[in-house]
Write a protein that holds these residues in place. Structure first.
Motif, mmCIF file in Angstrom:
data_model
loop_
_atom_site.group_PDB
_atom_site.id
_atom_site.type_symbol
_atom_site.label_atom_id
_atom_site.label_comp_id
_atom_site.label_asym_id
_atom_site.label_seq_id
_atom_site.Cartn_x
_atom_site.Cartn_y
_atom_site.Cartn_z
ATOM 1 N N ASN A 28 4.431 7.293 1.692
ATOM 2 C CA ASN A 28 4.400 6.066 2.679
ATOM 3 C C ASN A 28 4.279 4.171 2.632
ATOM 4 N N GLU A 52 2.526 11.567 -0.337
ATOM 5 C CA GLU A 52 1.920 12.990 0.582
ATOM 6 C C GLU A 52 3.150 13.979 -0.350
ATOM 7 N N PRO A 93 -3.374 11.848 0.253
ATOM 8 C CA PRO A 93 -4.260 10.918 -0.281
ATOM 9 C C PRO A 93 -4.114 9.689 1.210
ATOM 10 N N VAL A 94 -5.889 9.255 1.361
ATOM 11 C CA VAL A 94 -5.838 8.125 1.605
ATOM 12 C C VAL A 94 -4.931 7.105 0.633
ATOM 13 N N PHE A 95 -4.472 6.625 1.717
ATOM 14 C CA PHE A 95 -2.995 5.093 1.191
ATOM 15 C C PHE A 95 -4.481 4.425 0.197
ATOM 16 N N ASN A 142 -2.712 -5.367 7.821
ATOM 17 C CA ASN A 142 -1.262 -4.804 7.447
ATOM 18 C C ASN A 142 -0.149 -5.660 8.380
ATOM 19 N N SER A 174 3.364 0.215 3.036
ATOM 20 C CA SER A 174 3.284 -0.805 4.034
ATOM 21 C C SER A 174 3.200 -2.075 3.149
ATOM 22 N N LYS A 186 1.639 6.808 17.107
ATOM 23 C CA LYS A 186 2.319 7.159 15.960
ATOM 24 C C LYS A 186 3.233 8.582 16.675
ATOM 25 N N GLY A 207 1.066 5.414 0.781
ATOM 26 C CA GLY A 207 0.462 7.161 0.627
ATOM 27 C C GLY A 207 1.524 7.853 0.083
ATOM 28 N N LYS A 210 3.385 1.168 9.122
ATOM 29 C CA LYS A 210 3.909 1.604 7.766
ATOM 30 C C LYS A 210 5.457 2.274 7.821
ATOM 31 N N ARG A 250 11.921 13.976 11.734
ATOM 32 C CA ARG A 250 11.228 14.698 10.850
ATOM 33 C C ARG A 250 12.224 14.267 10.365
ATOM 34 N N THR A 283 0.612 -1.327 0.350
ATOM 35 C CA THR A 283 -0.237 0.153 -0.259
ATOM 36 C C THR A 283 0.859 0.866 -0.277
#
Ligand code: ADP
Ligand code: MG
Length: 702
Positions: free
Chosen positions: A325, A196, A277-279, A335, A327, A431, A194, A448, A438, A192
């Motif tokens: 991102n 950014e 977006p959503v993954f 997952n 996974s 998280k 995502g 992920k 960063r 999967t």
């Protein structure tokens, strides 16, 4: 959105998705297509004919007149050639036709797309093949059919084909591993993604006045504005109304195409923004990221903006990237990188985590290459974003778990509490615990990994091709070591192998600040690569290690690897060549002209002033004239050197030697020229400058 319409009505309304197929296709045809999409099995022509005809009816109802095979050649962009459905009859009527053959196969002329030598050994012709695992959609009155782009010899000419192969490679090895770990449920494994997406928005009329932005996507000269990003007032700041209106329309345009745009906010640099977006599963996520970039530009244009996707449009403030991102997910929706409540006992999680850590360590150089481009070189290793050294960040809790595994000690949970009965309760890895760092290029973020090196302008396919294949290779090595071990010994064998693998790759783990010089020195002591530029990294792409990796997993053939090598170098050399020529033209024809006009006006004024007030009067103008005159001489000298060196570069036959020369000589010439030009720009009033300043571009949006 039209009045009365909801997001649910809008979402996916232009996509030939599962729902549309279920409603419109005969049951057996639907099943066949579904099967093909999931397993890649062959689709019979009569099935394809039915799908094509239903697809055509659906598309025409939504106003489409054309169809196109949409593909991703190695330019990094997407390509399309439109054909109409029109088929004139002898009696003057028009029929709208679309056959199964037209759906599954197209024949664009491959000879004008980069093929890196594959053209010489194979036929110039290529064909596009329908990818039923990514749904067709309608854009601009055209039915878009996602396709792979392959030569007649079957060699991949695009980014999708190796991506699909890499997903399959990972699936094969992950399934072996899951079987060893006693999983009999999972039938298929996917990844999967995502991604950014960062970007800049500037006023279109300003953009049109800058040749460097128009031709190269980044500014090649320009003094810094008095204000940069130091106030940290832009990140997550209130959206300006015009920007907000743009984002609103962008969301709607993306939602119509089922691109799950979710989060939008201001980024660190002024005029910089992000869309997350959503993954989704990898293949679709990559297609959707390509669409996102394209639609961002289009909607920006409609709003009077230019959307800049270059990795470093402005000197001195942050550039743009694309966090990938990533996974691994089973067809049961599990997952495999989700640590759960007890990661220390979650053997699947630990094995897959270990495989990723080892893969990143063993193939760090290839991963670095997967994100290398002339644009991204300005970001990685410069004073921002992730450094060029690849390391893995796990966060405190996970690092401790890994540590105790390595040391073969019982895990003492961080902030643990003892339950009655003595069991250790580990707080669920949140998280917050993993996301603080960063600066890491490759960070575990809860469930992920986040690979933060990809550039903002390029497809994320490359990064994922390398990641998937490298992880597949480590899983393969682990499976090879485990298969054949009697069942009652397997659990402890898995444990031992995980421990050994983690120990072997300990050097890649780093939880500290990746920006510091100390880390760069430490990384060198650990033997980690610091590949600062594309030319420095390129030889790794044709190393035995890299060739073995891709050929063993059938992701790329030797020829495909070499063709990509040629293309990467060629693109790099062309990009810097264009930058050099653009810079020379801007400085010679525009900057120098503006500067001379100013000097001329100043001189006139000085002479007039002298005539009135005499020679002894205070004359700041004379000082400025003298300084600008000196600068003009320096500029002329630096221009001459840049010109000569660029001509030398043009004559270098060997692509790698040429790239080395562009990087070491031409880019430093450009830097040197820029320094003098920017210093002179600070002395010149804006009305004499032929192009907008940094201040105009970065701070004029309302
Ligand atoms: P950030 O703090 O980096 O903005 P988010 O939680 O908002 O973190 O997630 C960033 C991206 O990660 C989003 O695009 C999200 O959909 C994606 N993501 C979340 N879970 C997964 C997953 N299992 N696989 C791939 N991507 C994921
Ligand atoms: Mg992120």
């Amino acid at each position: 959105m039209k009045k009365g319409q909801t997001v649910a009505d809008l979402y996916g309304s232009l996509v030939f998705n599962e729902k549309v197929m279920q409603e419109r296709l005969p049951k057996d045809v639907y099943k066949a297509v579904h099967e093909t999409a999931v397993t890649g099995s062959h689709l019979k022509l009569d099935v394809a004919n039915t799908v094509a005809s239903v697809m055509k009816e659906w598309a025409i109802e939504l106003g489409a007149t054309h169809f196109t095979h949409w593909f991703q050649p190695m330019t990094g962009l997407t390509a399309e050639k439109h054909d109409s459905f029109l088929s004139p009859e002898p009696d003057g009527r028009i029929l709208m036709e679309f056959s199964g053959k037209e759906l599954v196969k197209g024949e664009p002329d491959a000879s004008s797309f980069p093929s890196g030598g594959l053209r010489a050994t194979f036929e110039a012709r290529g064909y596009t093949a329908w990818d039923p695992s990514s749904p067709a959609f309608i854009k601009d009155g055209t039915l878009y059919i996602p396709t792979a782009f392959i030569s007649y010899g079957g060699e991949a000419l695009d980014k999708k084909t190796p991506l699909l192969r890499s997903i399959e490679a990972l699936n094969t090895q992950a399934m072996r591993m899951l079987a060893l770990l006693g999983d009999s449920e999972t039938r298929h494994v996917n990844t999967t993604i995502g991604s950014e997406q960062e970007y800049f928005l500037i006023d279109k009329s300003l953009y049109m006045k800058r040749k460097d932005l128009l031709l190269c996507g980044r500014t090649l000269i320009g003094a810094p504005a008095p204000k940069g990003q130091e106030m940290e007032d832009h990140y997550f700041g209130v959206l300006k109304p015009k920007v907000s209106a743009f984002m609103h329309d962008l969301d709607e345009a993306l939602w119509q195409l089922s691109v799950p745009a979710k989060t939008k906010h201001n980024e660190v640099a002024p005029a910089q923004h992000e869309l997350a977006p959503v993954f989704e599963t990898a293949n679709i996520a990559v297609d959707h990221n390509q669409l996102t970039m394209e639609i961002m530009k289009k909607v920006a244009d409609q709003h009077g903006f230019a959307c800049l996707l270059h990795e470093k449009p402005f000197e001195g403030i942050n550039g743009s990237g694309k966090h990938n991102n990533w996974s691994v997910v089973t067809d049961q929706g599990k997952n495999l990188l989700n640590p759960g409540r007890h990661p220390e006992d979650n053997i699947k999680f630990l094995v897959f985590l270990t495989a990723v850590i080892a893969a990143v360590d063993d193939y760090a150089d290839i991963l670095r290459l997967s994100v290398a481009s002339a644009g991204n070189d300005h970001r990685l290793g410069a004073n921002e974003a992730p450094p060029a050294v690849i390391s893995v960040f796990l966060g405190d809790e996970l690092a401790q778990i890994v540590h105790s595994l390595e040391a073969d000690e019982a895990f003492e949970g961080h902030g643990k509490s003892q339950m009655a009965g003595g069991a250790t309760v580990l707080p669920h890895i949140t998280k917050d615990n993993t996301d603080r760092n960063r600066t890491s290029p490759f960070a575990f973020t809860g469930n992920k990994f986040e690979f933060r090196m990809p550039g903002s302008s390029v497809s994320v396919a490359n990064a994922n091709i390398v990641l998937n294949t490298a992880v597949a290779e480590i899983l393969k090595q682990m499976c090879d070591a485990l298969e054949g071990i009697p069942e009652d010994e397997l659990e402890s064998a898995v444990h031992d192998l995980t421990r050994k693998t983690l120990r072997d790759h300990h050097r890649i783990l780093f939880n500290g600040d990746g920006y510091t010089d100390e880390w760069i020195e430490e990384a060198e002591r650990r033997g980690l690569d610091n590949l600062k530029s594309l030319p420095a990294a390129m030889p790794r792409w044709i190393s035995d290690k890299c060739i073995n990796l891709f050929t063993a997993h059938r992701v790329l053939t030797r020829d495909e690897i070499f063709s990509r090598y040629e293309i990467l170098l060629e693109n790099y050399n062309k990009a810097i060549h264009i930058e050099s020529l653009t810079m020379q033209e801007m400085v010679r024809k525009e900057f120098d002209y503006g500067m001379m006009r100013y000097v001329k006006d100043l001189t006139k004024e000085t002479l007039q002033k002298k005539a009135v007030l005499g020679d002894d009067v205070f004359m700041p103008e004379a000082k400025t004239i003298a300084r600008l005159n000196e600068d003009a001489a320096k500029i002329a000298e630096k221009l001459e050197k840049l010109d000569a060196d660029t001509k030398t570069a043009e004559g270098i036959e060997d692509a790698q030697a040429c790239a080395d020369f562009y990087e070491k000589t031409v880019l430093s010439d450009m830097d040197a020229l820029r320094q003098v030009v920017d210093a002179a720009e600070m002395l010149i009033p804006d009305q004499y400058l032929p192009y907008p300043t940094y201040g105009d571009m970065l701070f004029s949006l309302r």
